[in-house]
Design a protein around this motif. Structure first.
Motif, PDB file in Angstrom:
ATOM      1  N   ARG A 187      64.874  90.861  16.822  1.00 51.13           N
ATOM      2  CA  ARG A 187      64.684  90.569  18.254  1.00 51.13           C
ATOM      3  C   ARG A 187      65.105  91.742  19.130  1.00 51.13           C
ATOM      4  O   ARG A 187      64.634  91.866  20.266  1.00 51.13           O
ATOM      5  CB  ARG A 187      65.449  89.304  18.639  1.00 51.13           C
ATOM      6  N   TYR A 190      61.783  93.494  18.914  1.00 45.34           N
ATOM      7  CA  TYR A 190      60.614  92.674  19.252  1.00 45.34           C
ATOM      8  C   TYR A 190      61.059  91.375  19.931  1.00 45.34           C
ATOM      9  O   TYR A 190      60.937  90.282  19.367  1.00 45.34           O
ATOM     10  CB  TYR A 190      59.809  92.360  17.989  1.00 45.34           C
ATOM     11  N   HIS A 192      59.918  89.481  22.236  1.00 48.92           N
ATOM     12  CA  HIS A 192      58.949  88.451  22.633  1.00 48.92           C
ATOM     13  C   HIS A 192      57.865  88.202  21.588  1.00 48.92           C
ATOM     14  O   HIS A 192      56.917  87.462  21.859  1.00 48.92           O
ATOM     15  CB  HIS A 192      58.294  88.841  23.960  1.00 48.92           C
ATOM     16  N   GLN A 193      57.988  88.794  20.422  1.00 45.60           N
ATOM     17  CA  GLN A 193      56.934  88.658  19.416  1.00 45.60           C
ATOM     18  C   GLN A 193      56.916  87.252  18.824  1.00 45.60           C
ATOM     19  O   GLN A 193      57.924  86.774  18.305  1.00 45.60           O
ATOM     20  CB  GLN A 193      57.114  89.695  18.309  1.00 45.60           C
ATOM     21  N   THR A 194      55.776  86.605  18.912  1.00 47.68           N
ATOM     22  CA  THR A 194      55.646  85.236  18.419  1.00 47.68           C
ATOM     23  C   THR A 194      55.058  85.216  17.008  1.00 47.68           C
ATOM     24  O   THR A 194      54.582  86.233  16.495  1.00 47.68           O
ATOM     25  CB  THR A 194      54.748  84.420  19.355  1.00 47.68           C
ATOM     26  N   ASP A 195      55.080  84.033  16.407  1.00 50.13           N
ATOM     27  CA  ASP A 195      54.471  83.801  15.090  1.00 50.13           C
ATOM     28  C   ASP A 195      54.987  84.766  14.030  1.00 50.13           C
ATOM     29  O   ASP A 195      54.257  85.189  13.134  1.00 50.13           O
ATOM     30  CB  ASP A 195      52.944  83.890  15.180  1.00 50.13           C
ATOM     31  N   SER A 196      56.273  85.115  14.133  1.00 50.28           N
ATOM     32  CA  SER A 196      56.906  86.016  13.169  1.00 50.28           C
ATOM     33  C   SER A 196      57.916  85.205  12.355  1.00 50.28           C
ATOM     34  O   SER A 196      59.067  85.034  12.764  1.00 50.28           O
ATOM     35  CB  SER A 196      57.600  87.171  13.892  1.00 50.28           C
ATOM     36  N   CYS A 232      61.466  94.686   9.908  1.00 49.87           N
ATOM     37  CA  CYS A 232      60.136  94.203   9.550  1.00 49.87           C
ATOM     38  C   CYS A 232      60.200  92.915   8.742  1.00 49.87           C
ATOM     39  O   CYS A 232      61.216  92.579   8.124  1.00 49.87           O
ATOM     40  CB  CYS A 232      59.360  95.269   8.786  1.00 49.87           C
TER      41      CYS A 232
END
Length: 259
Positions: A187, A190, A192-196, A232
């Motif tokens: 976080r 990233y 605001h990265q969704t579907d992770s 990652c």
């Protein structure tokens, strides 16, 4: 420095499904495993250049952790004290010259939440332990932490509220830890990265449709945050109901001998 963490959900089965191919392809400096489900002598891995450390659960075919490292640690120990379940093989700590590595397979509160009180005691004891280590050297804390911290970390947040791994109490313990000097590396890069996600139910088509949870983490001391080069999620790597996760730290060297 490159690190990998993976809940393999049974290492022997994962080896049959390509674990070693992934291990050699990544060529990481440190690999941390959870839920190895092994007893001593049940597997022999030929990993040239790596030191191997195992923490086995007393109960056969249950829990367990392992760390494989190119760098020879200064010391290694298991468990954190009387208040934490140590006979389940859930914790390995490695001390290096310039940091501590803590590999953890966190207690699951269970579907009916019968283990939630024990889980919360575990969280408090572990946080105190990490803070104690952090006073001496920066900490890299990783593993299957069995909690989706924010709503963004689970596919159907509204439907899963209050369920094991997404209770207010468990999420709150993660928030408290992050407020006391630690960073969620993924976080951090990233936010605001969704579907992770890192875990999917074995129910039909759930993984193919990416209906998952992010419950595997690399959490590092605040002072290491500027060194995070990459965090990652290897979502396409099969072999377990979890996928591996990775962390790369830049310009971070360790003086400990590889011998």
């Amino acid at each position: 420095m490159k690190l990998i963490s993976w809940n393999v959900n049974g290492l022997r089965a994962c080896v049959r499904k390509g674990f070693l191919d992934f291990f050699h392809e990544q060529d990481a400096d440190i690999v941390c495993l959870q839920e190895t489900k092994l007893q001593e002598g049940q597997i022999e891995l030929d990993l040239p250049g790596f030191h191997q450390f195992w923490n086995y659960a007393l109960k056969k075919g249950y829990s367990g952790t392992a760390v494989f490292t190119k760098m020879k640690p200064l010391s290694v120990w298991y468990g954190v004290g009387e208040n934490v379940v140590e006979d389940e093989g859930r914790i390995i700590t490695l001390e290096f010259d310039s940091f501590y590595l803590v590999n953890v397979y966190t207690i699951n509160a269970k579907r009916d939440l019968t283990r939630l009180p024990e889980r919360l005691m575990w969280e408090d004891a572990l946080r105190d332990y990490l803070l104690q280590l952090n006073e001496e050297k920066p900490v890299i804390y990783c593993g299957d932490l069995n909690v989706a911290h924010e709503e963004i970390d689970v596919k159907n947040a509204r439907a899963n509220k209050g369920k094991s791994g997404f209770t207010v109490e468990e999420r709150g313990k993660m928030s408290t830890l992050l407020q006391t000097g630690f960073v969620d590396s993924f976080r951090h890069l990233y936010p605001h990265q969704t579907d992770s996600f890192t875990w999917w139910s074995y129910m039909r088509d759930v993984r193919a449709r990416n209906i998952g949870w992010r419950i595997d983490y690399f959490i590092v001391s605040n002072q290491l945050a500027p060194l995070i080069k990459e965090a990652c999620i290897y979502k396409d790597v099969m072999g377990s109901d979890h996928c591996p996760i990775g962390l790369e730290l830049t310009t971070y060297t360790n003086k400990t001998s590889h011998s």
